[in-house]
Design an enzyme around this catalytic site. Structure first.
Site, PDB file in Angstrom:
ATOM      1  N   LYS A  64       0.973  -1.354  -0.117  1.00 26.65           N
ATOM      2  CA  LYS A  64       0.043   0.129   0.018  1.00 26.65           C
ATOM      3  C   LYS A  64       0.727   1.550   0.170  1.00 26.65           C
ATOM      4  CE  LYS A  64      -3.863  -1.944   2.042  1.00 26.65           C
ATOM      5  NZ  LYS A  64      -4.452  -1.913   3.857  1.00 26.65           N
ATOM      6  N   TYR A 111     -11.960  -1.793  -3.497  1.00 22.64           N
ATOM      7  CA  TYR A 111     -12.916  -1.898  -1.778  1.00 22.64           C
ATOM      8  C   TYR A 111     -14.197  -1.680  -2.054  1.00 22.64           C
ATOM      9  CZ  TYR A 111      -8.308  -1.883   0.482  1.00 22.64           C
ATOM     10  OH  TYR A 111      -6.929  -2.558   1.173  1.00 22.64           O
ATOM     11  N   ASN A 146      -2.288  -0.142   6.716  1.00 24.23           N
ATOM     12  CA  ASN A 146      -1.702  -0.776   7.190  1.00 24.23           C
ATOM     13  C   ASN A 146      -0.103  -1.608   5.853  1.00 24.23           C
ATOM     14  OD1 ASN A 146      -3.483  -2.075   6.247  1.00 24.23           O
ATOM     15  ND2 ASN A 146      -4.595  -2.116   7.720  1.00 24.23           N
ATOM     16  N   HIS A 168      -2.196  -5.366   2.249  1.00 21.00           N
ATOM     17  CA  HIS A 168      -3.602  -5.743   1.258  1.00 21.00           C
ATOM     18  C   HIS A 168      -3.524  -7.451   1.263  1.00 21.00           C
ATOM     19  CE1 HIS A 168      -7.525  -6.724   0.041  1.00 21.00           C
ATOM     20  NE2 HIS A 168      -6.629  -7.464  -0.828  1.00 21.00           N
ATOM     21  N   GLU A 185     -10.043 -10.528  -6.928  1.00 19.13           N
ATOM     22  CA  GLU A 185      -8.837  -9.119  -6.960  1.00 19.13           C
ATOM     23  C   GLU A 185      -7.635  -9.133  -7.902  1.00 19.13           C
ATOM     24  OE1 GLU A 185      -8.000  -9.325  -2.717  1.00 19.13           O
ATOM     25  OE2 GLU A 185      -9.988  -7.919  -2.286  1.00 19.13           O
TER      26      GLU A 185
HETATM   27  P1  IDP Z   1      -8.436  -7.063   5.813  1.00 22.58           P
HETATM   28  O1  IDP Z   1      -6.937  -5.351   5.692  1.00 22.58           O
HETATM   29  O2  IDP Z   1      -7.057  -6.768   7.494  1.00 22.58           O
HETATM   30  O3  IDP Z   1      -8.336  -7.412   5.295  1.00 22.58           O
HETATM   31  P2  IDP Z   1     -10.120  -4.913   6.551  1.00 22.58           P
HETATM   32  O4  IDP Z   1     -11.501  -5.145   7.461  1.00 22.58           O
HETATM   33  O5  IDP Z   1     -11.070  -5.627   4.708  1.00 22.58           O
HETATM   34  O6  IDP Z   1      -8.986  -5.586   6.733  1.00 22.58           O
HETATM   35  O7  IDP Z   1     -10.667  -3.060   5.975  1.00 22.58           O
HETATM   36  C1  IDP Z   1      -9.574  -3.165   4.986  1.00 22.58           C
HETATM   37  C2  IDP Z   1      -8.888  -1.738   4.971  1.00 22.58           C
HETATM   38  O8  IDP Z   1      -9.570  -0.930   5.484  1.00 22.58           O
HETATM   39  C3  IDP Z   1      -7.990  -2.288   5.911  1.00 22.58           C
HETATM   40  O9  IDP Z   1      -6.582  -3.357   5.909  1.00 22.58           O
HETATM   41  C4  IDP Z   1      -7.458  -1.027   6.619  1.00 22.58           C
HETATM   42  O10 IDP Z   1      -6.364  -0.647   5.446  1.00 22.58           O
HETATM   43  C5  IDP Z   1      -8.735   0.045   6.125  1.00 22.58           C
HETATM   44  N1  IDP Z   1      -9.789  -0.280   7.498  1.00 22.58           N
HETATM   45  C6  IDP Z   1      -9.989  -1.126   8.025  1.00 22.58           C
HETATM   46  N2  IDP Z   1     -10.343  -0.591   9.316  1.00 22.58           N
HETATM   47  C7  IDP Z   1     -10.354   0.603   9.349  1.00 22.58           C
HETATM   48  C8  IDP Z   1     -10.661   1.494  10.875  1.00 22.58           C
HETATM   49  O11 IDP Z   1     -11.744   1.301  11.839  1.00 22.58           O
HETATM   50  N3  IDP Z   1     -10.271   3.186  10.368  1.00 22.58           N
HETATM   51  C9  IDP Z   1      -9.565   3.193   8.901  1.00 22.58           C
HETATM   52  N4  IDP Z   1      -9.935   2.133   8.255  1.00 22.58           N
HETATM   53  C10 IDP Z   1      -9.456   0.703   8.399  1.00 22.58           C
HETATM   54 MG    MG Z   2     -10.099  -7.599   4.050  1.00 22.56          MG
END
Ligand code: IDP
Ligand code: MG
Length: 138
Positions: free
Chosen positions: A9, A49, A112, A115, A126
């Site tokens: 990312k 997304y 983070n 992905h 994807e």
């Molecule tokens: P994942 O990437 O671990 O599968 P998901 O729940 O699918 O997590 O969420 C997709 C992405 O959305 C996360 O990787 C993160 O970048 C972002 N995200 C998820 N929850 C939050 C939040 O509470 N605040 C801001 N960004 C979030």
């Molecule tokens: Mg996810």
């Protein structure tokens, strides 16, 4: 053999962590079978997304994903989806296990660093979002 999609990312590309993250992936015995660098615009980030479009963080997430270059990588291996999810660690780096990519490199729950697909159906969508079948090698 299973395929999964990894995205490195914008926060990680910006901090020059592409090599470090690919090193962790290769060390974990996941095989790189396709890779490209690209910069998403907002509609492309929103399409990727779309499953999260009702979430409160959708705007923040998609603007961040369009904020700079990313690297899209297709990984292959036995049980690759689950194994790569384990290597990534929990969404929030504060909750991620030691030695995971997010524990080592992520800044926050939003920024983070990586992905990973979460199921065979999402992996197929994807991978197809970024790659043609002819671009997968090995
Ligand atoms: P994942 O990437 O671990 O599968 P998901 O729940 O699918 O997590 O969420 C997709 C992405 O959305 C996360 O990787 C993160 O970048 C972002 N995200 C998820 N929850 C939050 C939040 O509470 N605040 C801001 N960004 C979030
Ligand atoms: Mg996810």
């Amino acid at each position: 053999m299973e395929l999964t999609l990894c995205l490195i990312k914008p926060d990680a590309v910006r901090r020059d962590l592409v090599g470090s993250i690919l090193y962790m992936i290769e060390k974990a015995d996941l095989k790189i079978v396709a890779m490209k660098m690209l910069k998403l615009d907002l509609p492309l980030a929103q399409g990727f997304y779309h499953v999260h479009k009702e979430r409160p963080f959708f705007g923040e997430l998609t603007e961040y994903m369009a904020s700079g270059p990313i690297v899209a990588v297709v990984l292959a291996g036995n049980n690759a989806i689950k194994r790569y999810r384990e290597l990534m660690g929990a969404t929030d780096p504060a909750q991620a296990a030691d030695g995971t990519i997010r524990k080592v490199h992520a800044i926050s729950k939003g920024e983070n660093s990586v992905h990973g697909s979460d199921a065979p159906e999402t992996a197929a969508f994807e991978i197809g979002y970024f790659f043609n079948a002819t671009e997968l090698v090995g």
